[in-house]
Structure formats: structure tokens, C-alpha cells
Design a protein around this motif. Structure first.
Motif, PDB file in Angstrom:
ATOM      1  N   HIS A   1       0.833  -1.206   0.000  1.00 41.84           N
ATOM      2  CA  HIS A   1       0.000   0.000   0.000  1.00 41.84           C
ATOM      3  C   HIS A   1       0.865   1.251   0.000  1.00 41.84           C
ATOM      4  O   HIS A   1       0.606   2.215  -0.740  1.00 41.84           O
ATOM      5  CB  HIS A   1      -0.914  -0.002   1.227  1.00 41.84           C
ATOM      6  CG  HIS A   1      -1.687   1.268   1.409  1.00 41.84           C
ATOM      7  ND1 HIS A   1      -1.241   2.284   2.221  1.00 41.84           N
ATOM      8  CD2 HIS A   1      -2.848   1.712   0.865  1.00 41.84           C
ATOM      9  CE1 HIS A   1      -2.107   3.283   2.187  1.00 41.84           C
ATOM     10  NE2 HIS A   1      -3.092   2.967   1.375  1.00 41.84           N
TER      11      HIS A   1
ATOM     12  N   ASN B   1      -0.663   5.925  -6.778  1.00 44.19           N
ATOM     13  CA  ASN B   1      -1.504   4.862  -7.333  1.00 44.19           C
ATOM     14  C   ASN B   1      -1.585   4.945  -8.863  1.00 44.19           C
ATOM     15  O   ASN B   1      -2.617   4.600  -9.462  1.00 44.19           O
ATOM     16  CB  ASN B   1      -2.915   4.909  -6.739  1.00 44.19           C
ATOM     17  CG  ASN B   1      -3.569   3.538  -6.714  1.00 44.19           C
ATOM     18  OD1 ASN B   1      -2.884   2.522  -6.641  1.00 44.19           O
ATOM     19  ND2 ASN B   1      -4.877   3.492  -6.779  1.00 44.19           N
TER      20      ASN B   1
ATOM     21  N   PHE C   1      -6.671   1.324  -1.264  1.00 41.77           N
ATOM     22  CA  PHE C   1      -5.858   2.147  -2.145  1.00 41.77           C
ATOM     23  C   PHE C   1      -6.285   3.586  -1.919  1.00 41.77           C
ATOM     24  O   PHE C   1      -7.441   3.858  -1.596  1.00 41.77           O
ATOM     25  CB  PHE C   1      -6.034   1.748  -3.617  1.00 41.77           C
ATOM     26  CG  PHE C   1      -5.447   0.412  -3.942  1.00 41.77           C
ATOM     27  CD1 PHE C   1      -4.101   0.288  -4.244  1.00 41.77           C
ATOM     28  CD2 PHE C   1      -6.232  -0.720  -3.917  1.00 41.77           C
ATOM     29  CE1 PHE C   1      -3.544  -0.956  -4.520  1.00 41.77           C
ATOM     30  CE2 PHE C   1      -5.692  -1.977  -4.200  1.00 41.77           C
ATOM     31  CZ  PHE C   1      -4.344  -2.086  -4.498  1.00 41.77           C
TER      32      PHE C   1
END
Length: 467
Positions: free
Chosen positions: A145, A153, A336
Motif C-alpha cells: 500500500h 496509485n 488504495f
């Protein structure tokens, strides 16, 4: 737009073992200008950036890349810990720390992570009994993560690979499955076989190099069969791209590296099935109607939601979302983040989030406005999703996904239509009970760590932790 590179320039000079005068001479500028640049009292000009590339061989993008947004969010989240309740720095001070002392800020974040790990280890040892051996390394999911968040991301290399996947051909949504099977057979020499659940209990997909076949369970629905095939192709055809990205991850443990490779291949599969430009156009025109978009691209609701968190390409960004998936017990199984919202790393999500209540109305969108302890506000919507069930004796495998964005973006979200902050209830929430400072919350599950509120035996509060 002004660009400041003070700490990075100072680090570059230190690595080169140069004085400010020596660097100034090499760059053809004055010593006082170097001094002002390092103090962030002057912005850097394009000619100086080009000269830095020429003299020191550093890519100008490495100097000007701005990852302060994620770091600022991390700092704000850490400082919500009740440990810092008195003397908590304000936003201006935090921005100043990142601007002038980014390494110190990074050390502070690492120290707090170590503190959390040590606290959890002590709690684990206490619950296991004296003499118990409790070693709690950082979970692979947490390290992955953090790696994805560092990249906002978004992985441009995988997006480019996805855009060239079909070689300029247009493949209709209902033809993709057959086209993927043909590609695996003709290009990679792999046969795709659909197997009964009884043949592979507890397994949804298996890639056997020895037998040169990809086996899919009949328990998978059509969108997930397609997704798994693209995933396998990504692992094989784009191994070099995955290896290159992995080399920058900083992950060293085998579990973390394997988990990261899987998530990168998942990212690639989503990018192939939902091409960036087409997906962004559709999601904007539909005002983020994820049921519509899932149907349009032949993917699942969860896949459509997850893809929306990756729309962070410079010049073509979507609404920045966080994505959270929980099970019926409230455990966070996937997260996310492209926002300032702090997602729980230890323990479950805040029970006041309506993602938990979405289990009462399966398949229906549940929305709410929430406020974090630092007064930041978000619009959150959630819905249940079903996972494959292998036998009639198994419990239903139902999860819930939540998507959230800052309230400044609600005009772009169809699920928020008819609601405004002035005429709706805003729910106060926290990251999770472990560090939430809201003492009188009627949903508190346990006492926040490091709080030492006195207990008044003559009074009973809303929960056993308040008096």
C-alpha cells in the motif's frame, strides 16, 4: 508555477562533496544564488535545471517531482494520534517542515510506524501470555500500500503497456475472452481450461508452466475469468516492466515482493480492460456511475471502482478517491488511496462509516458525508459485492467496498446529487478506535492507546470506555 528544490539541491551538493562556491562555479551562477536555492528562498529556473542535468547527470524530474501531498497527508494522519493532542502543529508548520526539512519529516514518520509496531507487539505479547514470542513485522499488504501510494496509485509504464496490448486492433467487449484465449495459445503456447470446482477446491486460477496451461475455476463469473487471463498475460509478457517497477519498491521480503507483483499485474489487467482515456471519458460523462461503467467495459463493480483510484495521469486526472474493502467483521482486506483520507492500517475501519451498514441492503448504494478529527470532510459511498462461493455449504462470501473523495468534488459525483453539506448530516468518524480521539463516541470498541482518561465509577458513559 514556482519550483523549489532546496533540500534536494543540498543533498546533491553533499553527495558531490562540493561547497556552495564549487557548485556555483560548476553551474555558472553566483554562490549567493545557490545559497538562496538551498534555503528555498528562490525558485529554480529552467536554464539552471538543464545545467544540473548537464553537469551532474540528474534528471530534472527527480528534482522537481512533488510527492509532498502524500507526505503531508501522512503527517496529518500521524498527528491525529492522541499522543500529540497537546501542541499539535498546524498545517502551515507541517508544510514548512516538508519544505525545509523533508528528511526529518520522513524520519518522524518512520519513528511513528516503529512506535505503532512496538505498541501492537506489546499488546500481542500481553494477550498471548508471559514468555510468548511475538514478532510482528510490517504486513506485506501495508508495505505494498505504501509503495502504491508513493506512486500516487499510478504507474505510467503499465498504462503504456496496456495501451499497446491489442496492437491497434479494436476488440469488442463480448469478444475479449475468446481473443485472450487465442493470444495465450498462439503467442505463449498456453491452453486455457475451465475446470469444475471439485477439481480445484479453494482455487480460482492456476498457471502451470509444466503443463503449459491456465486453469480457471467454474466458480469465476465471466468478468473475473477475463480479468484473470489478462493478469497472467501481464505476468509473462511484461515481466521486464514488472521487474523494473519492483526494483524501485524497496521491498526485500519475499512475501511483500510477491504481493506487490500480483498487485502490479492486477493494475495492468485493469488498465487493459478499462483503457485510460476511454474509461476517464465514460466515468466523467456518467458522473461516476460505477454500475453503468462496469456494464460498459464488461468488468465487475469492484474492478470499476478500483480503476477510478488510478486516474492520476498529469493533465488527465479524475476525481481523487480512496478505496476500501471490508468483510462482515469489519476487517480491511484491500485499500488504495489517492486522497488525504487516512485509511486504517491496524485494526478495522471506523464503525461509524456506513460501509458497514451496506450489508443490510445488499447491492444498493449507501452514501454519507463524514468528518475526520482534523475537520477534513469527505463524501463516501459504499455497496456490497459478492465473491465466488464454492459449495452450497459455504457461507455467502459477501464483502463491501467504499469509495470516498473530498467534499470539494461532490458536484462531479452522481451519487451525491440532491445532497449538500448545508442540508445533510455530517457523521464524525476516526481512522479507527485504536487512535481515535473522540472520547464520547457511542461506537467505541476499546480505549484508545496512550489515552489515560480518568474513570468515574459513579457515572456510566455512552460506552464502557466513557464515564
Amino acid at each position: 508555477m514556482k519550483t523549489f528544490i532546496g533540500p534536494k539541491l543540498r543533498r546533491l551538493r553533499g553527495d558531490s562533496a562540493q561547497t556552495q562556491a564549487q557548485m556555483a562555479k560548476a553551474l555558472g551562477i553566483s554562490t549567493s544564488y545557490v545559497n538562496l536555492l538551498e534555503k528555498n528562498e528562490r525558485s529554480v529556473s529552467v536554464p539552471v535545471l538543464l545545467r544540473l542535468l548537464e553537469v551532474y547527470g540528474v534528471d530534472w524530474r527527480d528534482l522537481v517531482e512533488d510527492d509532498d501531498t502524500a507526505k503531508l497527508a501522512d503527517l496529518r494522519g500521524v498527528l491525529q494520534d492522541p499522543l500529540f493532542e497537546t501542541g499539535r502543529p498546524d498545517l502551515t508548520q507541517l508544510r514548512g517542515a516538508l519544505t525545509h526539512s523533508p528528511d526529518l519529516a520522513a524520519c518522524f514518520l518512520r519513528l511513528h510506524q516503529a512506535y505503532l509496531a512496538a505498541t501492537d507487539q506489546l499488546m500481542s505479547m500481553a494477550s498471548a501470555g508471559e514468555g510468548a514470542q511475538a514478532a510482528l513485522p510490517k504486513a506485506p499488504e501495508a508495505t505494498v500500500h505504501n509503495f502504491f501510494r508513493k506512486h500516487h496509485n499510478y504507474f505510467h509504464e503499465l498504462e503504456i503497456a496496456a495501451e499497446t496490448f491489442w496492437g491497434g486492433r479494436r476488440v469488442a467487449t463480448d469478444d475479449i475472452y475468446a481473443a485472450l484465449k487465442d493470444r495465450l495459445r498462439e503467442s505463449l503456447g498456453l491452453r486455457v481450461r475451465l475446470a469444475p470446482v471439485a477439481e480445484m477446491p479453494g482455487t480460482l486460477r492456476e498457471y502451470s508452466e509444466d503443463r503449459r496451461e491456465v486453469i480457471l475455476s467454474e466458480a469465476l463469473d465471466h468478468p473475473n475469468r477475463v480479468f484473470q487471463l489478462v493478469h497472467v498475460i501481464g505476468l509473462i509478457e511484461h515481466k521486464d516492466v514488472l521487474d523494473s517497477l519492483m526494483s524501485t519498491s524497496g521491498l526485500t521480503d519475499p512475501q511483500g515482493r510477491a504481493r506487490c507483483r500480483v498487485e502490479l499485474a492486477n493494475y495492468f489487467a485493469a488498465a487493459v480492460l478499462m483503457p485510460y482515456g476511454a474509461y476517464l471519458d465514460e466515468i466523467l460523462s456518467s458522473k461516476y456511475d460505477f454500475d453503468h461503467v462496469a456494464t460498459r467495459f464488461g468488468v465487475s463493480f469492484e474492478q470499476a471502482c478500483h480503476r477510478a483510484t488510478t486516474l492520476q495521469r498529469s493533465g488527465a486526472r479524475g476525481v481523487p478517491f480512496f478505496f476500501l474493502r471490508i468483510d462482515k467483521a469489519g476487517n480491511v482486506s484491500k485499500r488504495f488511496n489517492a486522497t488525504d483520507f487516512q485509511l486504517a492500517e491496524y485494526g478495522g475501519a471506523c464503525p461509524r462509516l456506513d460501509v458497514h451498514t451496506s450489508f443490510r441492503t445488499p447491492g444498493r448504494i449507501v452514501s454519507q458525508f463524514v468528518e475526520m478529527p482534523d475537520a477534513s470532510r469527505f463524501f463516501v459511498f459504499a455497496r456490497t459485492v459478492d465473491r465466488p462461493s464454492f459449495t452450497r455449504f459455504a457461507q455467502d462470501v459477501r464483502l463491501a467496498v467504499a469509495m470516498g473523495c473530498s467534499t470539494e468534488h461532490i458536484s462531479a459525483i452522481g451519487y451525491a446529487e440532491g445532497h449538500t453539506l448545508s442540508d445533510t448530516t455530517v457523521t464524525p468518524i476516526g481512522i479507527n478506535c485504536r487512535i481515535c480521539p473522540r472520547v464520547n463516541c457511542d461506537q467505541r470498541a476499546h480505549h484508545a492507546v496512550v489515552r489515560s482518561d480518568p474513570v468515574d465509577e459513579r457515572r456510566r458513559g455512552a460506552t464502557r470506555y466513557g464515564s
